[in-house]
Design a protein around this motif. Sequence first.
Motif, short mmCIF file in Angstrom:
data_model
loop_
_atom_site.label_atom_id
_atom_site.label_comp_id
_atom_site.label_asym_id
_atom_site.label_seq_id
_atom_site.Cartn_x
_atom_site.Cartn_y
_atom_site.Cartn_z
N LEU A 155 -25.75 -13.18 -3.16
CA LEU A 155 -24.66 -12.40 -3.71
C LEU A 155 -24.57 -12.57 -5.23
O LEU A 155 -24.32 -11.60 -5.96
CB LEU A 155 -23.34 -12.81 -3.06
N THR A 156 -24.81 -13.78 -5.71
CA THR A 156 -24.80 -14.03 -7.15
C THR A 156 -25.90 -13.23 -7.84
O THR A 156 -25.68 -12.61 -8.88
CB THR A 156 -24.99 -15.53 -7.43
N ASP A 157 -27.09 -13.24 -7.26
CA ASP A 157 -28.20 -12.46 -7.82
C ASP A 157 -27.86 -10.97 -7.85
O ASP A 157 -28.16 -10.26 -8.83
CB ASP A 157 -29.47 -12.68 -7.01
N LEU A 158 -27.24 -10.50 -6.79
CA LEU A 158 -26.87 -9.09 -6.71
C LEU A 158 -25.85 -8.71 -7.78
O LEU A 158 -26.00 -7.70 -8.48
CB LEU A 158 -26.31 -8.76 -5.32
N THR A 159 -24.80 -9.51 -7.92
CA THR A 159 -23.77 -9.19 -8.90
C THR A 159 -24.31 -9.24 -10.33
O THR A 159 -23.86 -8.49 -11.19
CB THR A 159 -22.56 -10.14 -8.75
N LYS A 160 -25.31 -10.09 -10.56
CA LYS A 160 -25.96 -10.13 -11.87
C LYS A 160 -26.69 -8.80 -12.13
O LYS A 160 -26.64 -8.27 -13.24
CB LYS A 160 -26.94 -11.29 -11.94
N GLU A 161 -27.35 -8.27 -11.10
CA GLU A 161 -28.06 -6.99 -11.26
C GLU A 161 -27.08 -5.86 -11.53
O GLU A 161 -27.35 -4.97 -12.34
CB GLU A 161 -28.88 -6.68 -10.01
N ILE A 162 -25.94 -5.89 -10.85
CA ILE A 162 -24.92 -4.86 -11.08
C ILE A 162 -24.41 -4.96 -12.51
O ILE A 162 -24.25 -3.95 -13.21
CB ILE A 162 -23.77 -5.01 -10.07
N GLN A 163 -24.15 -6.19 -12.97
CA GLN A 163 -23.67 -6.42 -14.32
C GLN A 163 -24.70 -5.93 -15.35
O GLN A 163 -24.34 -5.26 -16.34
CB GLN A 163 -23.40 -7.91 -14.52
N GLN A 164 -25.96 -6.24 -15.13
CA GLN A 164 -27.03 -5.82 -16.03
C GLN A 164 -27.16 -4.30 -16.07
O GLN A 164 -27.39 -3.71 -17.12
CB GLN A 164 -28.35 -6.46 -15.62
N SER A 165 -27.00 -3.66 -14.93
CA SER A 165 -27.06 -2.21 -14.88
C SER A 165 -25.93 -1.59 -15.69
O SER A 165 -26.14 -0.63 -16.45
CB SER A 165 -26.98 -1.73 -13.43
N TYR A 166 -24.76 -2.15 -15.55
CA TYR A 166 -23.59 -1.66 -16.29
C TYR A 166 -23.80 -1.82 -17.80
O TYR A 166 -23.53 -0.90 -18.59
CB TYR A 166 -22.35 -2.41 -15.84
N GLU A 167 -24.31 -2.98 -18.20
CA GLU A 167 -24.53 -3.24 -19.63
C GLU A 167 -25.67 -2.38 -20.19
O GLU A 167 -25.60 -1.93 -21.34
CB GLU A 167 -24.85 -4.72 -19.83
N ARG A 168 -26.68 -2.13 -19.37
CA ARG A 168 -27.84 -1.37 -19.83
C ARG A 168 -27.51 0.11 -20.01
O ARG A 168 -27.94 0.74 -20.98
CB ARG A 168 -28.98 -1.52 -18.83
N HIS A 169 -26.75 0.67 -19.08
CA HIS A 169 -26.50 2.12 -19.09
C HIS A 169 -25.12 2.51 -19.61
O HIS A 169 -24.89 3.68 -19.90
CB HIS A 169 -26.69 2.68 -17.68
N GLY A 170 -24.21 1.55 -19.66
CA GLY A 170 -22.89 1.86 -20.18
C GLY A 170 -21.98 2.59 -19.20
O GLY A 170 -20.90 3.05 -19.57
N VAL A 171 -22.41 2.70 -17.95
CA VAL A 171 -21.58 3.32 -16.90
C VAL A 171 -21.61 2.43 -15.67
O VAL A 171 -22.61 1.75 -15.40
CB VAL A 171 -22.08 4.74 -16.54
N LYS A 172 -20.54 2.44 -14.93
CA LYS A 172 -20.49 1.64 -13.71
C LYS A 172 -21.39 2.26 -12.64
O LYS A 172 -21.33 3.46 -12.40
CB LYS A 172 -19.06 1.56 -13.18
#
Length: 268
Positions: free
Chosen positions: A41-58
């Motif tokens: 779950l920690t690895d997954l939430t990191k990927e979600i966070q990185q996606s948000y930071e990379r693209h600027g959209v949730k």
Amino acid sequence: MFYVSDGTAITCETLGHVVLGQFSFEPNEKTFPFVESEDKLTDLTKEIQQSYERHGVKPLVFFSMVIPTMRAQLLKAPAFFYDVLESIVQRVAEDTQIEPKPKLQRSRSVSKDSDTYFDRISAIEYTLAHDDGVSLKDLDRADVILLGVSRSGKTPTSLYMAMQFGLRVVNYPFIADDIASLRLLPEFEFQRHKLFGLTIEPERLTQIRQNRLSGSEYASSEQCQQEVAAIEALFRSEAIPYINTSSLSVEEISTRILERTGMKRRLF
């Protein structure tokens, strides 16, 4: 787009695809099955966070997670979340006045109904053994026999019906050498009630074959037109029901076959 589950994530993917089919954008999809531990779950939430930071959209997250603590941690990530079961489970609980008892991977439990699980495995093994005309033995055990020209959708349809519905499916291709004297094989005469045909628009067949063997006679427009015309004539003369697969998904093809033949779905 993330599909997340503490099980196989198949339900999340299926519902997500249905929903996203109503919109014009093309999502970048990632699937995370069996998120059963804090580390995953920690690895997954990191990927979600990185996606948000990379693209600027949730990102959009279709998920199914029954353990409250895991679910709460997931919901802290910067995303739009869609619980694929919550509203339905809640409504069933309200209507039946029975409190649900969350259990990890309940929907995929082998021990709960091992007979149906192994029935499906047996169906998949049978279908693989009878793919593309490899074997015509034990046709009496088949639920349906699919006929058609090469690349008309027989193999993916057969495997989908075996995996999703536990049906034993034989598929047989009529190749170019068959076209001149096209006829039903003697092995099929006693199984006529199981025969079902797949056809396809010649233009679409040419496109599919060109992607596989570009420039070959097999993929030529003339060859595809000839084969489709011959197989459709056979279906009509032998009174074999058939459908055109050109614009249909595997799911749609399978459902139409079930509808036309009256076969029962064996859901797992």
